[in-house]
Design a protein around this motif. Structure first.
Motif, PDB file in Angstrom:
ATOM      1  N   UNK A 223       0.819  -1.217   0.000  1.00 53.40           N
ATOM      2  CA  UNK A 223       0.000   0.000   0.000  1.00 53.40           C
ATOM      3  C   UNK A 223       0.851   1.264   0.000  1.00 53.40           C
ATOM      4  N   UNK A 224       2.057   1.188   0.565  1.00 54.71           N
ATOM      5  CA  UNK A 224       2.983   2.324   0.578  1.00 54.71           C
ATOM      6  C   UNK A 224       3.978   2.276  -0.584  1.00 54.71           C
ATOM      7  N   UNK A 225       3.821   1.320  -1.483  1.00 52.75           N
ATOM      8  CA  UNK A 225       4.734   1.141  -2.627  1.00 52.75           C
ATOM      9  C   UNK A 225       4.005   1.480  -3.926  1.00 52.75           C
ATOM     10  N   UNK A 226       4.740   2.045  -4.876  1.00 44.16           N
ATOM     11  CA  UNK A 226       4.125   2.330  -6.174  1.00 44.16           C
ATOM     12  C   UNK A 226       4.343   1.206  -7.165  1.00 44.16           C
ATOM     13  N   UNK A 227       5.299   0.318  -6.887  1.00 44.38           N
ATOM     14  CA  UNK A 227       5.567  -0.807  -7.771  1.00 44.38           C
ATOM     15  C   UNK A 227       6.338  -1.885  -7.002  1.00 44.38           C
ATOM     16  N   UNK A 228       6.145  -3.130  -7.413  1.00 41.11           N
ATOM     17  CA  UNK A 228       6.932  -4.257  -6.909  1.00 41.11           C
ATOM     18  C   UNK A 228       7.636  -4.834  -8.124  1.00 41.11           C
TER      19      UNK A 228
ATOM     20  N   UNK B  94      12.713  -8.313 -14.394  1.00 41.76           N
ATOM     21  CA  UNK B  94      12.338  -9.588 -15.020  1.00 41.76           C
ATOM     22  C   UNK B  94      10.913 -10.016 -14.679  1.00 41.76           C
ATOM     23  N   UNK B  95      10.298  -9.365 -13.677  1.00 42.11           N
ATOM     24  CA  UNK B  95       8.939  -9.692 -13.282  1.00 42.11           C
ATOM     25  C   UNK B  95       8.358  -8.497 -12.534  1.00 42.11           C
ATOM     26  N   UNK B  96       7.059  -8.314 -12.623  1.00 42.63           N
ATOM     27  CA  UNK B  96       6.370  -7.232 -11.923  1.00 42.63           C
ATOM     28  C   UNK B  96       5.179  -7.854 -11.189  1.00 42.63           C
TER      29      UNK B  96
ATOM     30  N   UNK C 223       5.854   0.087 -14.681  1.00 42.38           N
ATOM     31  CA  UNK C 223       7.136  -0.568 -14.926  1.00 42.38           C
ATOM     32  C   UNK C 223       6.812  -1.904 -15.560  1.00 42.38           C
ATOM     33  N   UNK C 224       7.570  -2.267 -16.597  1.00 45.37           N
ATOM     34  CA  UNK C 224       7.313  -3.510 -17.322  1.00 45.37           C
ATOM     35  C   UNK C 224       8.568  -4.371 -17.354  1.00 45.37           C
ATOM     36  N   UNK C 225       8.366  -5.651 -17.607  1.00 42.60           N
ATOM     37  CA  UNK C 225       9.485  -6.571 -17.798  1.00 42.60           C
ATOM     38  C   UNK C 225      10.362  -6.013 -18.910  1.00 42.60           C
TER      39      UNK C 225
END
Length: 158
Positions: free
Chosen positions: A28-33, A63-65, A82-84
């Motif tokens: 929830x505090x992150x914009x991307x993993x 390599x993965x999102x 963000x994309x692979x």
């Protein structure tokens, strides 16, 4: 490939302003993993010249999102795109610092800095969102951060 995260075990200790009790709270505090390998590292000359903390900037080849339904829920903006195949720049002012050639799962927030660093990211919770590849799962790097997060994460479909 987009995958889902599943937790395996938990651990905690330490002290910090925001402590996380679940992967959902961290997301929830992150914009991307992202999952990716560190391909390059450098110091940030701007912080070093002005006597600020030593900053390491790591280039991470994505390599993965992995997905999480809570991603960016606590942020004003939506989650980052963000994309692979993308390369993200991750800034760290404290250790443990990412290691060149290693693969990580990173929960990231935008740097909100100006200039060239505007598109960089910080690891959410300084070290809370830092997991290193260990076989078929990712293992927390900083077990003594004070967070109550899983020690390991498996990615479904990885």
């Amino acid at each position: 490939m987009i995958a889902a995260l599943t937790a395996c075990t938990t651990s905690s200790s330490g002290s910090r302003a925001t402590l996380y009790e679940s992967l959902d709270a961290l997301a929830a505090d992150s914009s991307v993993i992202v999952v990716g390998t560190v391909t390059e590292q450098r110091g940030d000359p701007a912080t070093e010249q002005h006597g600020g903390p030593e900053t390491t900037v790591s280039s991470v080849d994505v390599t993965n999102v992995p997905a999480n339904p809570q991603l960016a829920a606590n942020l004003d903006a939506t989650h980052a795109t963000v994309a692979v195949g993308d390369v993200v720049e991750v800034r760290q002012d404290t250790g443990p610092v990412l290691t060149l050639g290693e693969e990580y799962m990173l929960f990231l927030t935008p740097s909100m800095l100006s200039g060239d660093a505007a598109s960089d990211y910080f690891i959410t919770g300084a070290v809370a969102g830092l997991y290193e590849r260990d076989g078929d799962e990712f293992r927390r790097v900083a077990l003594d951060s004070g967070d109550t997060l899983p020690e390991t994460i498996a990615i479904a479909g990885d």
